[in-house]
Design a protein around this motif. Sequence first.
Motif, mmCIF file in Angstrom:
data_model
loop_
_atom_site.group_PDB
_atom_site.id
_atom_site.type_symbol
_atom_site.label_atom_id
_atom_site.label_comp_id
_atom_site.label_asym_id
_atom_site.label_seq_id
_atom_site.Cartn_x
_atom_site.Cartn_y
_atom_site.Cartn_z
ATOM 1 N N HIS A 86 0.975 -1.073 0.249
ATOM 2 C CA HIS A 86 0.124 -0.687 -0.275
ATOM 3 C C HIS A 86 1.092 1.080 -0.447
ATOM 4 O O HIS A 86 1.515 1.283 0.962
ATOM 5 C CB HIS A 86 -0.293 0.035 1.601
ATOM 6 C CG HIS A 86 -1.647 1.499 0.642
ATOM 7 N ND1 HIS A 86 -1.582 2.343 2.111
ATOM 8 C CD2 HIS A 86 -3.039 1.534 0.318
ATOM 9 C CE1 HIS A 86 -2.787 2.792 2.002
ATOM 10 N NE2 HIS A 86 -3.526 2.631 0.238
ATOM 11 N N ARG A 87 0.727 1.912 -0.812
ATOM 12 C CA ARG A 87 1.226 3.557 -1.334
ATOM 13 C C ARG A 87 3.348 3.383 -1.492
ATOM 14 O O ARG A 87 4.092 3.397 -0.346
ATOM 15 C CB ARG A 87 0.760 4.394 0.071
ATOM 16 C CG ARG A 87 -0.285 5.300 -0.419
ATOM 17 C CD ARG A 87 -0.894 5.803 0.613
ATOM 18 N NE ARG A 87 -1.465 6.645 0.139
ATOM 19 C CZ ARG A 87 -2.658 7.341 1.118
ATOM 20 N NH1 ARG A 87 -2.080 7.710 2.341
ATOM 21 N NH2 ARG A 87 -3.861 7.548 1.160
ATOM 22 N N HIS A 91 3.793 -4.673 3.439
ATOM 23 C CA HIS A 91 2.823 -4.646 5.127
ATOM 24 C C HIS A 91 3.060 -6.014 5.447
ATOM 25 O O HIS A 91 2.666 -6.752 4.775
ATOM 26 C CB HIS A 91 1.771 -4.141 5.714
ATOM 27 C CG HIS A 91 1.620 -2.611 5.250
ATOM 28 N ND1 HIS A 91 1.781 -2.058 6.024
ATOM 29 C CD2 HIS A 91 1.261 -2.094 4.433
ATOM 30 C CE1 HIS A 91 1.626 -0.236 5.536
ATOM 31 N NE2 HIS A 91 1.436 -1.109 4.125
ATOM 32 N N TRP A 149 -13.459 -3.456 3.233
ATOM 33 C CA TRP A 149 -11.896 -2.324 2.307
ATOM 34 C C TRP A 149 -13.283 -1.616 0.684
ATOM 35 O O TRP A 149 -13.416 -2.772 0.961
ATOM 36 C CB TRP A 149 -10.904 -3.537 2.186
ATOM 37 C CG TRP A 149 -10.121 -2.405 1.174
ATOM 38 C CD1 TRP A 149 -9.827 -2.814 -0.470
ATOM 39 C CD2 TRP A 149 -9.440 -1.689 0.799
ATOM 40 N NE1 TRP A 149 -8.956 -2.020 -0.973
ATOM 41 C CE2 TRP A 149 -8.340 -1.518 -0.510
ATOM 42 C CE3 TRP A 149 -8.814 -0.975 2.142
ATOM 43 C CZ2 TRP A 149 -7.340 0.042 -0.342
ATOM 44 C CZ3 TRP A 149 -8.075 0.386 2.273
ATOM 45 C CH2 TRP A 149 -7.336 0.495 0.763
ATOM 46 N N PRO A 182 -5.101 1.328 6.337
ATOM 47 C CA PRO A 182 -4.836 1.669 4.936
ATOM 48 C C PRO A 182 -5.708 2.704 4.568
ATOM 49 O O PRO A 182 -6.888 2.381 4.176
ATOM 50 C CB PRO A 182 -4.327 0.713 4.143
ATOM 51 C CG PRO A 182 -4.082 -1.040 4.929
ATOM 52 C CD PRO A 182 -5.332 -0.180 5.875
ATOM 53 N N ASP A 186 -6.637 4.640 -2.330
ATOM 54 C CA ASP A 186 -5.066 4.335 -3.244
ATOM 55 C C ASP A 186 -5.159 2.399 -2.820
ATOM 56 O O ASP A 186 -5.912 2.182 -2.376
ATOM 57 C CB ASP A 186 -3.352 4.459 -2.164
ATOM 58 C CG ASP A 186 -3.352 6.024 -2.452
ATOM 59 O OD1 ASP A 186 -3.124 6.585 -3.657
ATOM 60 O OD2 ASP A 186 -3.066 6.629 -1.693
ATOM 61 N N LEU A 188 -4.873 -1.398 -2.131
ATOM 62 C CA LEU A 188 -4.201 -2.725 -1.518
ATOM 63 C C LEU A 188 -3.996 -3.910 -2.929
ATOM 64 O O LEU A 188 -4.911 -4.052 -3.766
ATOM 65 C CB LEU A 188 -5.329 -2.840 -0.436
ATOM 66 C CG LEU A 188 -5.037 -3.751 0.560
ATOM 67 C CD1 LEU A 188 -3.736 -2.677 1.434
ATOM 68 C CD2 LEU A 188 -5.700 -4.216 1.472
#
Length: 198
Positions: A86-87, A91, A149, A182, A186, A188
Motif C-alpha cells: 500500500h502506497r 506490510h 475495504w 490503509p 490508494d 491495496l
Amino acid sequence: MSNLSIEFKGLEERAWEGGPMTVRIAPTHELGAARLRSVRELLDTAFEGDFSDDDWDHTLGGVHAWTEDERGVVAHGAVVLRRLLHRGRSHRVGYVEGVAVRGDLRRRGLGGAVMAELERVIDGAYAFGALSASADGAALYRGRGWTLWEGRLEALGPGGIVRLAEDEGSVHLWPAAGRALPDPADPLVLDWRDGDLT
C-alpha cells in the motif's frame, strides 16, 4: 500466559465462556496429522465441497484456533502471514483463512471465540489483519469490528499488477492493536499465490 506472537511453548488453551469447550491455539506443525485431517474434513463439509487443495494450502503455515469434541474439530480458523503493498510499502499482514463451524453448533458463539483468538494473534504480530468474507460470513466479521475495504484491490502477479475487480467488496481489515488502517484512496495490492488471491 506467554505472548503468542513471539513464542509458542506447546498447545495454548483458553476457556470458551459459552460452555464447556476450550479454544486452543497452536502453529500448524503442532496440530498433528489426525487433528489436521479433522480440520480438513470440517472445512470440506462446511464449504460444501467448494474448499480446494489451494484453499487448504492457504490455511497452513500459521497459527490455528479451534475447538473440538469427541467427534473432532467443531470450529476452526487460522491466521497466516501475507505481504500486502500500500502506497509503496510492504506490510506484514495476518490473513485469516479456513474459518468454519460445524453445522449443528452454529450460532452459539464458537466462530466468535475462534476469531477472538486469531485477532489476539494479529494484534501482537502484524501491522493489520485481512480476510475475504462471503456475504453470509461478513456479518460476523463486521460485528467484531472488521472494516470493509472500500478501495481498489490488486495483486502483484508474475506479469505485473492485475486488478481484482471481482473481489472488491469482499475484503475486510482489522486494525491490529488499534493501529490505523490503509487509506482506501490508494489500492491495496496482495501478494501472488495459487488459487484464490483473496
